[in-house]
Write a protein that holds these residues in place. Structure first.
Motif, PDB file in Angstrom:
ATOM      1  N   GLY A  53       0.807  -1.205   0.000  1.00 47.23           N
ATOM      2  CA  GLY A  53       0.000   0.000   0.000  1.00 47.23           C
ATOM      3  C   GLY A  53       0.841   1.255   0.000  1.00 47.23           C
ATOM      4  O   GLY A  53       2.066   1.210  -0.090  1.00 47.23           O
ATOM      5  N   ASN A  54       0.133   2.371   0.130  1.00 48.27           N
ATOM      6  CA  ASN A  54       0.766   3.679   0.059  1.00 48.27           C
ATOM      7  C   ASN A  54      -0.045   4.655   0.909  1.00 48.27           C
ATOM      8  O   ASN A  54      -1.271   4.556   0.969  1.00 48.27           O
ATOM      9  CB  ASN A  54       0.765   4.140  -1.411  1.00 48.27           C
ATOM     10  N   ILE A  55       0.631   5.576   1.573  1.00 50.86           N
ATOM     11  CA  ILE A  55      -0.041   6.651   2.297  1.00 50.86           C
ATOM     12  C   ILE A  55       0.373   7.960   1.639  1.00 50.86           C
ATOM     13  O   ILE A  55       1.562   8.264   1.556  1.00 50.86           O
ATOM     14  CB  ILE A  55       0.345   6.699   3.789  1.00 50.86           C
ATOM     15  N   GLN A  66      -5.897  17.732   3.516  1.00 47.73           N
ATOM     16  CA  GLN A  66      -7.156  17.244   4.074  1.00 47.73           C
ATOM     17  C   GLN A  66      -6.965  16.029   4.980  1.00 47.73           C
ATOM     18  O   GLN A  66      -7.916  15.541   5.567  1.00 47.73           O
ATOM     19  CB  GLN A  66      -8.138  16.877   2.950  1.00 47.73           C
ATOM     20  N   GLY A  67      -5.749  15.524   5.063  1.00 45.22           N
ATOM     21  CA  GLY A  67      -5.458  14.343   5.889  1.00 45.22           C
ATOM     22  C   GLY A  67      -4.743  13.286   5.084  1.00 45.22           C
ATOM     23  O   GLY A  67      -4.443  13.474   3.907  1.00 45.22           O
ATOM     24  N   ASN A  68      -4.471  12.172   5.710  1.00 41.31           N
ATOM     25  CA  ASN A  68      -3.763  11.076   5.055  1.00 41.31           C
ATOM     26  C   ASN A  68      -4.726  10.262   4.198  1.00 41.31           C
ATOM     27  O   ASN A  68      -5.845   9.977   4.608  1.00 41.31           O
ATOM     28  CB  ASN A  68      -3.106  10.160   6.083  1.00 41.31           C
ATOM     29  N   LEU A  69      -4.267   9.862   3.010  1.00 39.46           N
ATOM     30  CA  LEU A  69      -5.048   9.029   2.113  1.00 39.46           C
ATOM     31  C   LEU A  69      -4.357   7.678   2.017  1.00 39.46           C
ATOM     32  O   LEU A  69      -3.220   7.576   1.561  1.00 39.46           O
ATOM     33  CB  LEU A  69      -5.148   9.670   0.732  1.00 39.46           C
ATOM     34  N   TYR A  70      -5.049   6.636   2.472  1.00 34.25           N
ATOM     35  CA  TYR A  70      -4.499   5.278   2.486  1.00 34.25           C
ATOM     36  C   TYR A  70      -4.952   4.547   1.235  1.00 34.25           C
ATOM     37  O   TYR A  70      -6.148   4.416   0.989  1.00 34.25           O
ATOM     38  CB  TYR A  70      -4.957   4.519   3.736  1.00 34.25           C
TER      39      TYR A  70
END
Length: 83
Positions: free
Chosen positions: A33-35, A40-44
């Protein structure tokens, strides 16, 4: 999520590497995965067979769940790659 699919908490086994403003997530040597860090915040963004839920990372444990790209499992319940 399919209620017939079991999940295993793998949070403690996952590590991250910074990569041009985002963090790539790995289980053993396989990228899962990737963060992406945004205003607006972290997108996982998790690979197939993996999910992020409630600050934990899970692997789906069903016979039909895909494995991490490039991963070949020859023995059930082998998480360390030497089986």
């Amino acid at each position: 999520m399919d209620h017939n699919v079991r999940r295993t908490d793998i949070t403690d086994k996952v590590y991250g590497k910074m990569d041009q403003g985002s963090m790539s997530l790995y289980l053993n040597k396989d990228k899962i995965g990737n963060i992406r860090f945004t205003n607006q915040g972290n997108l996982y963004e998790m690979g197939e067979g993996f999910e992020f839920d409630g600050d934990k990372i899970y692997r789906q444990d069903s016979g039909s769940a895909p494995k991490a790209q490039g991963q070949q499992q020859l023995v059930d319940d082998c998480e360390f790659g030497w089986c």
